[in-house]
Design a protein around this motif. Structure first.
Motif, mmCIF file in Angstrom:
data_model
loop_
_atom_site.group_PDB
_atom_site.id
_atom_site.type_symbol
_atom_site.label_atom_id
_atom_site.label_comp_id
_atom_site.label_asym_id
_atom_site.label_seq_id
_atom_site.Cartn_x
_atom_site.Cartn_y
_atom_site.Cartn_z
ATOM 1 N N LEU A 101 -0.426 -14.240 -1.863
ATOM 2 C CA LEU A 101 -1.386 -13.925 -2.927
ATOM 3 C C LEU A 101 -1.967 -12.532 -2.704
ATOM 4 O O LEU A 101 -2.076 -11.734 -3.637
ATOM 5 C CB LEU A 101 -2.497 -14.980 -2.956
ATOM 6 N N PHE A 102 -2.307 -12.225 -1.459
ATOM 7 C CA PHE A 102 -2.843 -10.906 -1.152
ATOM 8 C C PHE A 102 -1.819 -9.822 -1.472
ATOM 9 O O PHE A 102 -2.149 -8.773 -2.042
ATOM 10 C CB PHE A 102 -3.256 -10.808 0.315
ATOM 11 N N ALA A 128 0.545 -9.896 -3.678
ATOM 12 C CA ALA A 128 0.644 -9.744 -5.137
ATOM 13 C C ALA A 128 -0.525 -8.918 -5.665
ATOM 14 O O ALA A 128 -0.354 -8.061 -6.545
ATOM 15 C CB ALA A 128 0.659 -11.120 -5.800
ATOM 16 N N VAL A 129 -1.710 -9.158 -5.126
ATOM 17 C CA VAL A 129 -2.886 -8.363 -5.500
ATOM 18 C C VAL A 129 -2.673 -6.906 -5.100
ATOM 19 O O VAL A 129 -2.942 -5.978 -5.869
ATOM 20 C CB VAL A 129 -4.161 -8.939 -4.834
ATOM 21 N N LEU A 130 -2.188 -6.708 -3.896
ATOM 22 C CA LEU A 130 -1.930 -5.359 -3.399
ATOM 23 C C LEU A 130 -0.958 -4.614 -4.301
ATOM 24 O O LEU A 130 -1.151 -3.428 -4.607
ATOM 25 C CB LEU A 130 -1.380 -5.433 -1.970
ATOM 26 N N GLU A 131 0.091 -5.284 -4.738
ATOM 27 C CA GLU A 131 1.080 -4.664 -5.626
ATOM 28 C C GLU A 131 0.422 -4.188 -6.922
ATOM 29 O O GLU A 131 0.688 -3.082 -7.390
ATOM 30 C CB GLU A 131 2.202 -5.661 -5.931
ATOM 31 N N VAL A 132 -0.455 -5.019 -7.479
ATOM 32 C CA VAL A 132 -1.139 -4.651 -8.720
ATOM 33 C C VAL A 132 -2.058 -3.444 -8.500
ATOM 34 O O VAL A 132 -2.062 -2.492 -9.285
ATOM 35 C CB VAL A 132 -1.937 -5.854 -9.286
ATOM 36 N N ILE A 137 -8.498 -0.712 3.573
ATOM 37 C CA ILE A 137 -9.089 -1.362 4.744
ATOM 38 C C ILE A 137 -8.279 -2.582 5.180
ATOM 39 O O ILE A 137 -7.873 -2.690 6.339
ATOM 40 C CB ILE A 137 -10.568 -1.733 4.481
ATOM 41 N N ASP A 138 -8.031 -3.511 4.244
ATOM 42 C CA ASP A 138 -7.371 -4.768 4.634
ATOM 43 C C ASP A 138 -5.846 -4.686 4.685
ATOM 44 O O ASP A 138 -5.223 -5.266 5.576
ATOM 45 C CB ASP A 138 -7.784 -5.896 3.691
ATOM 46 N N ALA A 139 -5.236 -3.985 3.735
ATOM 47 C CA ALA A 139 -3.769 -4.008 3.636
ATOM 48 C C ALA A 139 -3.048 -3.604 4.916
ATOM 49 O O ALA A 139 -2.111 -4.304 5.325
ATOM 50 C CB ALA A 139 -3.300 -3.153 2.459
ATOM 51 N N PRO A 140 -3.432 -2.505 5.580
ATOM 52 C CA PRO A 140 -2.678 -2.130 6.786
ATOM 53 C C PRO A 140 -2.670 -3.222 7.864
ATOM 54 O O PRO A 140 -1.661 -3.409 8.546
ATOM 55 C CB PRO A 140 -3.404 -0.867 7.284
ATOM 56 N N SER A 141 -3.781 -3.957 8.000
ATOM 57 C CA SER A 141 -3.818 -4.997 9.034
ATOM 58 C C SER A 141 -3.205 -6.309 8.545
ATOM 59 O O SER A 141 -2.597 -7.043 9.327
ATOM 60 C CB SER A 141 -5.256 -5.234 9.510
ATOM 61 N N ARG A 151 4.870 -2.016 6.462
ATOM 62 C CA ARG A 151 4.975 -2.562 5.096
ATOM 63 C C ARG A 151 4.014 -1.821 4.164
ATOM 64 O O ARG A 151 4.349 -1.547 3.010
ATOM 65 C CB ARG A 151 4.631 -4.054 5.138
ATOM 66 N N TRP A 152 2.839 -1.480 4.673
ATOM 67 C CA TRP A 152 1.869 -0.725 3.882
ATOM 68 C C TRP A 152 2.455 0.624 3.476
ATOM 69 O O TRP A 152 2.323 1.060 2.344
ATOM 70 C CB TRP A 152 0.589 -0.549 4.695
#
Length: 199
Positions: A57-58, A60-64, A109-113, A119-120
């Motif tokens: 879910l995260f 998918a949010v990141l992609e948007v 902040i959150d995506a890299p970890s 992947r980021w």
């Protein structure tokens, strides 16, 4: 069948919209699947039909969020006719977007970890690197840098601007951080590509 597909798409979009808000407000660790279900009024089965878990879910949010950032930076660059001005406009737009609480929390902040640094970077390269390479190729065509180095310089500038965006996202005074970051982008591009001050 079409109505079922439309309902499925609407459910997925609803989950992403709610999750985006919750991830931005509470962070990844502070957001539970239960909170998303409570906000959406959907069943656990409906969520797991679309997403394998919170990580999916995260992502998918990141992609948007990443797609939106990429679109906005490309629009800013497209508004300029000169390649160097377009490159600067895209970089500055990214620095400014780093002040957006949703972009800050989810993308910087959150995506890299959560998804890992490699992947980021893949997301970044998918949405930004192509345009950066095109800008550097145009600059090389104008004689501002050696053509064989244009791809490498695209990586260098992207890394530098990403670092400025990360610093901006963590700053207490975002307005001042954006001002300083914009000046830094100008100085990096001026020193790398030569010429007169850009702003």
């Amino acid at each position: 069948m079409n109505k079922r597909v439309e309902r499925g798409r609407a459910t997925r979009e609803q989950l992403i919209e709610i999750a985006t808000r919750l991830f931005a407000e509470r962070g990844y660790d502070g957001t539970s699947i239960e909170a998303v279900l409570q906000e959406s009024g959907l069943s656990r089965g409906a969520l797991y039909h679309h997403f394998a878990g919170k990580d999916a879910l995260f992502e998918a949010v990141l992609e948007v969020v990443q797609t939106d950032v990429g679109r906005k930076t490309l629009l800013a660059a497209a508004a300029e006719k000169e390649p160097l001005a377009a490159l600067r406009a895209g970089c500055v737009a990214w620095i400014q977007l780093a002040g957006d609480p949703v972009v800050q929390r989810i993308l910087l902040i959150d995506a890299p970890s959560v998804i890992g640094w490699h992947r980021w970077r893949e997301y970044d390269e998918k949405h930004v690197l192509g345009a950066m390479k095109a800008g550097m190729a145009s600059s090389a065509a104008q004689g501002l840098l050696p053509a064989e180095q244009s791809d490498l310089f695209a990586h260098v500038v992207m890394a530098a601007v990403n670092e400025i965006a990360l610093v901006t996202a963590r700053a207490d005074d975002h307005t001042e951080a954006i001002r300083i970051g914009t000046a830094a982008v100008d100085e990096i591009l001026r020193r790398l590509l030569g010429g007169q001050p850009l702003a």
